[in-house]
Design a protein around this motif. Structure first.
Motif, PDB file in Angstrom:
ATOM      1  N   GLY A  81       0.807  -1.212   0.000  1.00  0.00           N
ATOM      2  CA  GLY A  81       0.000   0.000   0.000  1.00  0.00           C
ATOM      3  C   GLY A  81       0.836   1.256   0.000  1.00  0.00           C
ATOM      4  O   GLY A  81       0.549   2.213  -0.731  1.00  0.00           O
ATOM      5  N   VAL A  82       1.907   1.274   0.791  1.00  0.00           N
ATOM      6  CA  VAL A  82       2.753   2.461   0.875  1.00  0.00           C
ATOM      7  C   VAL A  82       3.537   2.658  -0.420  1.00  0.00           C
ATOM      8  O   VAL A  82       3.638   3.782  -0.931  1.00  0.00           O
ATOM      9  CB  VAL A  82       3.700   2.359   2.081  1.00  0.00           C
ATOM     10  N   ILE A  83       4.091   1.578  -0.970  1.00  0.00           N
ATOM     11  CA  ILE A  83       4.845   1.692  -2.221  1.00  0.00           C
ATOM     12  C   ILE A  83       3.928   2.159  -3.346  1.00  0.00           C
ATOM     13  O   ILE A  83       4.290   3.019  -4.162  1.00  0.00           O
ATOM     14  CB  ILE A  83       5.512   0.355  -2.579  1.00  0.00           C
ATOM     15  N   GLY A  84       2.721   1.598  -3.417  1.00  0.00           N
ATOM     16  CA  GLY A  84       1.759   2.047  -4.420  1.00  0.00           C
ATOM     17  C   GLY A  84       1.397   3.511  -4.239  1.00  0.00           C
ATOM     18  O   GLY A  84       1.266   4.264  -5.207  1.00  0.00           O
ATOM     19  N   LEU A  85       1.216   3.929  -2.991  1.00  0.00           N
ATOM     20  CA  LEU A  85       0.910   5.322  -2.699  1.00  0.00           C
ATOM     21  C   LEU A  85       2.031   6.242  -3.161  1.00  0.00           C
ATOM     22  O   LEU A  85       1.782   7.302  -3.745  1.00  0.00           O
ATOM     23  CB  LEU A  85       0.662   5.495  -1.200  1.00  0.00           C
ATOM     24  N   CYS A  86       3.282   5.858  -2.905  1.00  0.00           N
ATOM     25  CA  CYS A  86       4.415   6.694  -3.310  1.00  0.00           C
ATOM     26  C   CYS A  86       4.435   6.893  -4.826  1.00  0.00           C
ATOM     27  O   CYS A  86       4.673   8.009  -5.322  1.00  0.00           O
ATOM     28  CB  CYS A  86       5.719   6.064  -2.850  1.00  0.00           C
ATOM     29  N   SER A  87       4.188   5.814  -5.578  1.00  0.00           N
ATOM     30  CA  SER A  87       4.145   5.931  -7.038  1.00  0.00           C
ATOM     31  C   SER A  87       2.999   6.835  -7.472  1.00  0.00           C
ATOM     32  O   SER A  87       3.136   7.661  -8.380  1.00  0.00           O
ATOM     33  CB  SER A  87       3.988   4.545  -7.665  1.00  0.00           C
ATOM     34  N   ALA A  88       1.854   6.682  -6.802  1.00  0.00           N
ATOM     35  CA  ALA A  88       0.693   7.498  -7.146  1.00  0.00           C
ATOM     36  C   ALA A  88       0.940   8.975  -6.866  1.00  0.00           C
ATOM     37  O   ALA A  88       0.544   9.848  -7.647  1.00  0.00           O
ATOM     38  CB  ALA A  88      -0.532   6.999  -6.372  1.00  0.00           C
TER      39      ALA A  88
END
Length: 282
Positions: A81-88
């Motif tokens: 979730g955090v890695i996806g958030l950073c990309s977003a």
């Protein structure tokens, strides 16, 4: 608030927008901000801005901390979730770079399992995306770890089929030889700053780097050299045949919301100028 809640659909709930319209990620006590570092391509005797590399800068208690320290403290269950958030966040704040049509590099992590679009799709409304500055292409960047090299083999082809560019960092010729360059291989290889620093200090390493770059370019793979911090660094990278260039000497990283005034740079003038570095991040 927890960035990991709800997977990709939870991204919107994990983002707050400040009074300047800048998206900030929220994960527990942390506030995650986007930063961008310009990338330049060699065209004749000029370095031309071609993209920006997004990164995430964590803050807690109003103080900036290293991303590695932040990530080390994450609950493994929250990682995707955090890695996806950073990309977003990198895509959401691209509009503030203010330049249409650059490549946008976002970090990729194997835990995303070949899927990046769902996270990005939750970030920008379709109507806004049609009128706001937007990147020409998204480039997913793998780092130099063994885990990422194996993920490149497994996910590189899938990401490319979905329209993403693919890049991977390398450190040393042995590491490069172990990286697969088949159908799932990268479009771009990034020479990590540590290896380039060795090439700058040692003529034999510089010759080896030049040979490696020539071999990669023969295969149609572009090469980015990072860590250019002086005219001497630029001279070595240019002589080795790099295609793309990144470093504080050319343009420092800056937090999202900073106005970028990117113009083509004269290589000859850069090679003649004294050391100059302006830092935008503490």
């Amino acid at each position: 608030m927890n960035a990991a809640s709800g997977g990709p659909a939870g991204v919107r709930q994990a983002i707050v927008v400040d009074e300047l319209g800048i998206a900030i990620g929220v994960h527990e006590a942390y506030r995650l901000k986007s930063a961008y570092r310009p990338l330049f391509s060699k065209e004749g005797d000029k370095l031309v801005p071609i993209g920006v590399k997004a990164s995430t800068v964590p803050f807690t208690g109003g103080k900036q901390i290293a991303f590695a320290d932040f990530r080390a403290g994450l609950n493994p269950a929250d990682m995707s979730g955090v890695i996806g958030l950073c990309s977003a966040l990198g895509l959401a704040n691209y509009r503030h770079v203010g330049i249409d049509g650059l490549d946008l590099w976002v970090g990729y992590h194997p835990i995303l399992n070949g899927e990046l679009s769902p996270w990005l799709d939750e970030t920008v409304d379709a109507d806004d995306y049609e009128v706001l500055p937007r990147p020409r292409r998204l480039v997913c960047e793998f780092d130099a770890s063994e885990e990422h090299r194996q993920a490149l083999i497994g996910h590189g082809g899938t990401l490319r089929e979905k329209g993403f560019g693919v890049a991977i960092g390398v450190f040393g010729s042995k590491h490069l030889a172990e990286t697969e360059f088949g159908l799932s291989g990268p479009d771009i290889v990034r020479v990590e700053a540590g290896w380039f620093a060795q090439a700058y200090q040692d003529a034999a390493t510089a010759r080896l780097l030049g040979t490696v770059i020539s071999r990669l370019r023969h295969r149609g793979i572009r090469v980015l050299v990072e860590g250019i911090a002086s005219p001497g660094h630029l001279r070595v990278a240019h002589k080795c045949g790099a295609d793309l260039f990144q470093g504080d000497y050319l343009a420092p990283a800056a937090l999202g919301g900073t106005v970028f005034e990117l113009e083509p740079l004269s290589i000859r003038r850069l090679l003649d100028e004294p050391y100059r570095v302006t830092r935008h991040l503490g």
